[in-house]
Design an enzyme around this catalytic site. Sequence first.
Site, PDB file in Angstrom:
ATOM      1  N   PRO A 218       0.821  -1.210   0.000  1.00 49.86           N
ATOM      2  CG  PRO A 218      -0.252  -1.228   2.052  1.00 49.86           C
ATOM      3  CD  PRO A 218       0.628  -2.024   1.193  1.00 49.86           C
ATOM      4  N   PRO A 219       0.274   2.392  -0.361  1.00 48.05           N
ATOM      5  CG  PRO A 219      -1.295   4.055  -0.794  1.00 48.05           C
ATOM      6  CD  PRO A 219      -1.115   2.588  -0.787  1.00 48.05           C
ATOM      7  CD  GLU A 441     -20.520   8.307  17.620  1.00 48.02           C
ATOM      8  OE1 GLU A 441     -19.845   7.273  17.788  1.00 48.02           O
ATOM      9  OE2 GLU A 441     -20.745   8.794  16.501  1.00 48.02           O
ATOM     10  CG  HIS A 444     -21.253   2.957  17.098  1.00 48.84           C
ATOM     11  ND1 HIS A 444     -21.621   1.976  16.231  1.00 48.84           N
ATOM     12  CD2 HIS A 444     -21.490   4.135  16.464  1.00 48.84           C
ATOM     13  CE1 HIS A 444     -22.071   2.538  15.116  1.00 48.84           C
ATOM     14  NE2 HIS A 444     -22.009   3.850  15.231  1.00 48.84           N
ATOM     15  CG  ASP A 515     -22.471   3.611  11.513  1.00 46.49           C
ATOM     16  OD1 ASP A 515     -21.266   3.905  11.406  1.00 46.49           O
ATOM     17  OD2 ASP A 515     -23.216   4.018  12.412  1.00 46.49           O
TER      18      ASP A 515
HETATM   19  P1  ADP Z   1       5.692   4.598  -0.925  1.00 47.58           P
HETATM   20  O1  ADP Z   1       6.716   4.757  -1.995  1.00 47.58           O
HETATM   21  O2  ADP Z   1       5.564   3.200  -0.430  1.00 47.58           O
HETATM   22  O3  ADP Z   1       4.371   5.202  -1.220  1.00 47.58           O
HETATM   23  P2  ADP Z   1       7.500   6.268   0.491  1.00 47.58           P
HETATM   24  O4  ADP Z   1       8.708   5.440   0.423  1.00 47.58           O
HETATM   25  O5  ADP Z   1       7.416   7.400  -0.451  1.00 47.58           O
HETATM   26  O6  ADP Z   1       6.205   5.385   0.353  1.00 47.58           O
HETATM   27  O7  ADP Z   1       7.323   6.766   1.975  1.00 47.58           O
HETATM   28  C1  ADP Z   1       6.978   8.071   2.286  1.00 47.58           C
HETATM   29  C2  ADP Z   1       7.635   8.509   3.566  1.00 47.58           C
HETATM   30  O8  ADP Z   1       7.143   7.759   4.660  1.00 47.58           O
HETATM   31  C3  ADP Z   1       9.118   8.291   3.573  1.00 47.58           C
HETATM   32  O9  ADP Z   1       9.783   9.384   3.034  1.00 47.58           O
HETATM   33  C4  ADP Z   1       9.422   8.136   5.055  1.00 47.58           C
HETATM   34  O10 ADP Z   1       9.586   9.373   5.675  1.00 47.58           O
HETATM   35  C5  ADP Z   1       8.164   7.511   5.601  1.00 47.58           C
HETATM   36  N1  ADP Z   1       8.307   6.064   5.744  1.00 47.58           N
HETATM   37  C6  ADP Z   1       7.558   5.129   5.135  1.00 47.58           C
HETATM   38  N2  ADP Z   1       7.914   3.902   5.513  1.00 47.58           N
HETATM   39  C7  ADP Z   1       8.938   4.031   6.366  1.00 47.58           C
HETATM   40  C8  ADP Z   1       9.745   3.101   7.082  1.00 47.58           C
HETATM   41  N3  ADP Z   1       9.570   1.786   6.998  1.00 47.58           N
HETATM   42  N4  ADP Z   1      10.714   3.600   7.878  1.00 47.58           N
HETATM   43  C9  ADP Z   1      10.897   4.919   7.970  1.00 47.58           C
HETATM   44  N5  ADP Z   1      10.168   5.838   7.312  1.00 47.58           N
HETATM   45  C10 ADP Z   1       9.198   5.418   6.528  1.00 47.58           C
HETATM   46 ZN    ZN Z   2     -22.192   5.283  13.721  1.00 43.02          ZN
END
Ligand code: ADP
Ligand code: ZN
Length: 658
Positions: A218-219, A441, A444, A515
């Site tokens: 994931p991103p 709330e 929940h 929900d």
């Molecule tokens: P991706 O390419 O997976 O979308 P990035 O490598 O661009 O993510 O990560 C974005 C930022 O998040 C990095 O510059 C860093 O600061 C932080 N980060 C993400 N994962 C780590 C990790 N495992 N350790 C340290 N910093 C991290």
């Molecule tokens: Zn709710």
Amino acid sequence: MPRFNLNWLYMLIAVMLLGLYLTNEGGGTSKNVSYDEFQQYVRNGYVNKVVAYDDNSVEAYIKAQHVKDVFQQDSNKVGRNPVITTDAPARESLETFLQAERQEEHFDGSVNYPKKSNYWNAILWNILPFVFLIGIWIFFMRRMSGGGAGGAGGVFNVGKSKAQLFEKDGAVKVTFKDVAGLAEAKQEVEEIVEFLKEPQKYTDLGGKIPKGALLVGPPGTGKTLLAKAVAGEANVPFFSLSGSDFVEMFVGVGASRVRDLFRQAKEKSPCIIFIDEIDAVGRARGKAPAMGGNDERENTLNQLLTEMDGFGSNSGIIILAATNRVDVLDKALLRAGRFDRQIHVDLPDLNERKEVFGVHLRPIKIDDTVDIDLLSRQTPGFSGADIANVCNEAALIAARHGKKFVGKQDFLDAVDRIIGGLEKKTKITTEAERRTIAQHEAGHAGLSWLLEHANPLIKVTIVPRGRALGAAWYLPEERQITTKEQMLDEMCATLGGRAAEELFAGKISTGAMNDLERVTKQAHGMIAYLGMSDRLPNLCYYSNEEYAFSKPYSEKTAELIDEEVKRMINEQYDRAKRILSEHKEQHAQLTQLLIEKEVIFTEDVERIFGKRPWASRSEEIMAAKEKKENPVVPIENLPQVEDSSLPQEKLDEEKDNE
Ligand code: ADP
Ligand code: ZN
């Protein structure tokens, strides 16, 4: 600079046409004749005006009634001012000739002797429009190619690759120390680093080194970071670009950019090429017939495949690519000899989050109230990038309050803010609305406390935040597999808000839309993808086809799925109502407390409902570690289930729509 605007263009064209019209004397046929013929015409009395230039060229205008005699055409066919041109032997002889004719009354027109500047005019007016058009063309090309790379950019650079180059001795250098967690992934890429450092060690033995590796996850989980660290550790140049950088509206540009990229890379070899979001170009070919416009992408992909085959595995270029959707990638990309390795980069778990906090807290001045353990526990589902963001946000919050050090509360506020958006204390809610929100709330909160498998509550608030009117934070257990009972309990707790409204307020509201959406999706996933219903057991209708126009099941099954979804949700809703009405008093107390305090925590809920009789999974694991034995089934021994296609709830907090 004033902005370009189409009206200018129209105006310029109009001015140009006008100019042409005026300088051209209305334009007419012209005919080149010999000097003798010219003299003959003058003697015949056809000429009414002579223009003699200083280079001895002569223009003579013909009287309208004699046009036919000279041009053998009707006067309406030859334009307004038909003219004959010729070259006189010398200015003087022309003068004496005309003088003589004047005396004999063959010629009574005027004679002009202008300087020869007309040629220039003519050239100018012939060329200017082209220059102008080319100018406009260049202008648009530039705009299309995203402003060009400045300077001599523009049209001539569309086919160049847009990769950013980080030289090996650049200012910022990332090493494995900057990458927290991701132990397995690091181990996998270690080999690549080794190869880049000492290629002979491998090639001497006849081994081949992978040409590429695909980082899947994931991103924000550190894929780019990892690739940079590989380059940093191996001390080689690093080309970074995104898959979408290949995409341009001109046909053929993508492919030529790929070629250019590899040309540059070969010059710098050994080096690393990192392509982020490779799915932008690497999507499976031909899956979307008749969608149009994807030929260009296919060409780009084909070029990429060709280039990857084109260099030998020991030419020292290694391609790392990142994506979070391997399933849509073209199979040809994944076959051996291309991206034959896949390295999974997942969201960090509790211990990894601790490490990530460790990395990102380094540059921040913290006091000793900050507890990394607590922070890591409070941030389930956060990616590395989210954690980096929390640290930064906390520092900003502390600075806003004029503090010297960043404290625990700043971090907790930062976490809340990142999960739920900014608190909106000013949002106006009436007494009745607040009561409804509190009841919802509390529904929940109460249910998640009373159900064995629901995620225990951390905090509930009825302060509006972002677009939500109220929110509850839970501590999700980071399970590797989830049972049907756990899912049903969660569903029941999610329905608790609406159930409480119906039971205690007597009317239902719009506040439960989020929900309901979640519950519906979850139920559908359980039935159609996970085979968890009695009437459709063990069937998975998941398909990764992006443009699936036909469903892999019959109409009958579709109806059955719908029925089962309804039944499952109704059952859980009734269960929620039943449990809540059994705990009517406690729910009322919780509601009242919420209205008074606006925010309540685990302790308050525990005081009202009593201690939960079940230990949470994390407690079980801790206990097991202390006893040095393993009561929970070790994950490794279980068959790994392919990740379910259920929407992974990133954060397990619950938000209610307005
Ligand atoms: P991706 O390419 O997976 O979308 P990035 O490598 O661009 O993510 O990560 C974005 C930022 O998040 C990095 O510059 C860093 O600061 C932080 N980060 C993400 N994962 C780590 C990790 N495992 N350790 C340290 N910093 C991290
Ligand atoms: Zn709710």
